[in-house]
Design an enzyme around this catalytic site. Sequence first.
Site, short mmCIF file in Angstrom:
data_model
loop_
_atom_site.label_atom_id
_atom_site.label_comp_id
_atom_site.label_asym_id
_atom_site.label_seq_id
_atom_site.Cartn_x
_atom_site.Cartn_y
_atom_site.Cartn_z
N GLY A 46 35.42 157.70 87.77
CA GLY A 46 36.25 158.25 86.70
C GLY A 46 35.73 159.59 86.26
O GLY A 46 34.56 159.93 86.48
N GLN A 51 34.38 166.70 80.74
CA GLN A 51 33.27 166.77 81.70
C GLN A 51 33.36 167.96 82.64
O GLN A 51 32.38 168.29 83.31
CB GLN A 51 33.22 165.48 82.54
CG GLN A 51 32.85 164.25 81.72
CD GLN A 51 32.73 163.05 82.61
OE1 GLN A 51 33.70 162.40 82.91
NE2 GLN A 51 31.52 162.76 83.09
N CYS A 89 26.81 157.71 83.81
CA CYS A 89 27.81 158.76 83.58
C CYS A 89 27.37 160.03 84.29
O CYS A 89 26.19 160.39 84.24
CB CYS A 89 27.94 159.00 82.07
SG CYS A 89 29.08 160.32 81.66
N LEU A 90 28.32 160.69 84.94
CA LEU A 90 28.01 161.93 85.66
C LEU A 90 27.46 163.00 84.72
O LEU A 90 26.76 163.90 85.16
CB LEU A 90 29.27 162.46 86.36
CG LEU A 90 29.84 161.56 87.47
CD1 LEU A 90 31.22 162.05 87.89
CD2 LEU A 90 28.90 161.52 88.65
N HIS A 131 35.26 153.80 79.03
CA HIS A 131 34.28 154.88 79.22
C HIS A 131 34.98 156.24 79.19
O HIS A 131 34.53 157.16 78.50
CB HIS A 131 33.57 154.67 80.57
CG HIS A 131 32.53 155.70 80.90
ND1 HIS A 131 31.19 155.42 80.97
CD2 HIS A 131 32.65 157.02 81.19
CE1 HIS A 131 30.52 156.54 81.27
NE2 HIS A 131 31.39 157.52 81.42
N GLU A 132 36.09 156.38 79.93
CA GLU A 132 36.77 157.68 80.01
C GLU A 132 37.46 158.03 78.69
O GLU A 132 37.45 159.19 78.28
CB GLU A 132 37.76 157.70 81.18
CG GLU A 132 37.15 157.45 82.56
CD GLU A 132 35.91 158.29 82.86
OE1 GLU A 132 35.79 159.42 82.35
OE2 GLU A 132 35.04 157.79 83.60
N HIS A 135 35.05 159.44 76.29
CA HIS A 135 34.77 160.87 76.55
C HIS A 135 35.71 161.77 75.76
O HIS A 135 35.32 162.84 75.29
CB HIS A 135 34.94 161.19 78.03
CG HIS A 135 33.69 161.01 78.85
ND1 HIS A 135 32.52 161.70 78.61
CD2 HIS A 135 33.44 160.24 79.95
CE1 HIS A 135 31.61 161.34 79.51
NE2 HIS A 135 32.13 160.47 80.32
NI NI Z 1 31.16 159.49 81.88
#
Ligand code: NI
Length: 154
Positions: A46, A51, A89-90, A131-132, A135
């Site tokens: 995702g 991000q 998380c990236l 999660h997304e 963000h």
């Molecule tokens: Ni993330």
Amino acid sequence: MAVLKIYALPDPVLRQKARRVTTIDSSIRRLIDDMIETMRAAPGVGLAAPQIGVSLRIAVIEMPGEDTITLINPKIVKKEGERVVKEACLSVPGYQGEIKRSVRIKVRARDKQGKEFHIRGEELLAQALEHEIDHLNGILYIDHIESPDKLEEV
Ligand code: NI
């Protein structure tokens, strides 16, 4: 399409509440295509627009073997249950943590054509959706960590 730079902590864009998308035009659709390519290259399941440094309410999700889900202005309309999950998380490279997520959630959003739809997710998909959408509100999974020993370096 292009692979974009992924912003990591402590970049402030990750902490902003993202703005709603008012017009879904060709530039938004191009942005979504780039987000999908960036997510695949990472690789990740995702990615949310903040991000890649864009403070707009857009997220993409791609569970292994499933169709890509594009969410514009998503809103959680229902959530049920609670389970402990491992999460990463990236934008928080080098760490993973244990937090609680819902077991089932229902989300309302618009797609790339601007059409409203609902999606239900269980377990992994519910986790990705939460999660997304977090963000888009400037929230990272580490905010849900209950004690320091629940976060580990990887
Ligand atoms: Ni993330």
